[in-house]
Scaffold this active site. Structure first.
Site, mmCIF file in Angstrom:
data_model
loop_
_atom_site.group_PDB
_atom_site.id
_atom_site.type_symbol
_atom_site.label_atom_id
_atom_site.label_comp_id
_atom_site.label_asym_id
_atom_site.label_seq_id
_atom_site.Cartn_x
_atom_site.Cartn_y
_atom_site.Cartn_z
ATOM 1 N N CYS A 1 0.660 -1.380 -0.102
ATOM 2 C CA CYS A 1 0.222 0.212 -0.583
ATOM 3 C C CYS A 1 0.778 0.908 0.141
ATOM 4 C CB CYS A 1 -0.818 -0.239 1.319
ATOM 5 S SG CYS A 1 -2.297 -1.280 1.044
ATOM 6 N N ASP A 2 1.792 0.984 0.746
ATOM 7 C CA ASP A 2 2.578 2.499 0.883
ATOM 8 C C ASP A 2 3.395 2.679 -0.501
ATOM 9 O OD1 ASP A 2 5.815 2.787 0.769
ATOM 10 O OD2 ASP A 2 5.052 3.795 3.228
#
Length: 172
Positions: free
Chosen positions: A65-66
């Protein structure tokens, strides 16, 4: 009655249930209610007339996600003023804001689906078992028609960044 879809997604190989419709290219983009803060809300009409790249992540504090959010932040500046990049997660707005500050992410709009999973249900990406949204990309044109959809089959995999960006550039 809310639609439940099984056999379409996994988390580390384990089956998960997605709630909501399976959206496709050509569908009208459903409206949504997402939090910009605990009190400020955004909806689809707030981005009227713009091409919208909607990057959906389960939780901003995980590796994929990062990376996904950083990638679209890097690309956002080159997409032009007619494009807005929205990142949607079920994280609290405080966590999204903290993460953006720490990561130096400032070219995208972070929106939270924490309150009632309205977006997840409307876009068919709510993970029933986790109350998080499945990793997905939606490209919505200036007339609010979906032009590109990728809902990942495995939560821990990366989306096809280039295909999504190509879809955006074709509309911009």
């Amino acid at each position: 009655m809310t639609q439940e879809r099984t056999g379409v997604a996994t988390l580390k190989g384990n089956p998960i249930t997605l709630v909501g419709p399976e959206l496709k290219k050509g569908d009208k983009a459903p409206d949504f209610q997402l939090n910009k803060s605990l009190v400020d809300v955004a909806s689809l009409k707030d981005y009227a007339g713009k091409v919208k790249l909607v990057s959906v992540v389960p939780s901003i504090d995980t590796g994929v996600c990062d990376a996904q959010t950083r990638r679209f932040n890097e690309e956002a500046a080159s997409l032009g003023d007619g494009v807005v990049v929205l990142t949607v997660s079920a994280d609290l707005p405080f966590a999204q804001s903290r993460w953006c500050g720490a990561a130096g992410v400032d070219k995208i709009v972070m929106l939270s689906d924490y309150k009632d999973n309205h977006f997840g249900k409307a876009y068919g990406v709510l993970i029933q078992e986790l109350k998080l949204d499945m990793r997905a990309i939606f490209v919505i044109d200036a007339n609010d028609t979906i032009q590109y959809v990728e809902v990942l089959g495995e939560m821990t995999e990366h989306p096809d960044y280039e295909k999504a960006l190509t879809a955006v550039r074709a509309l911009a």
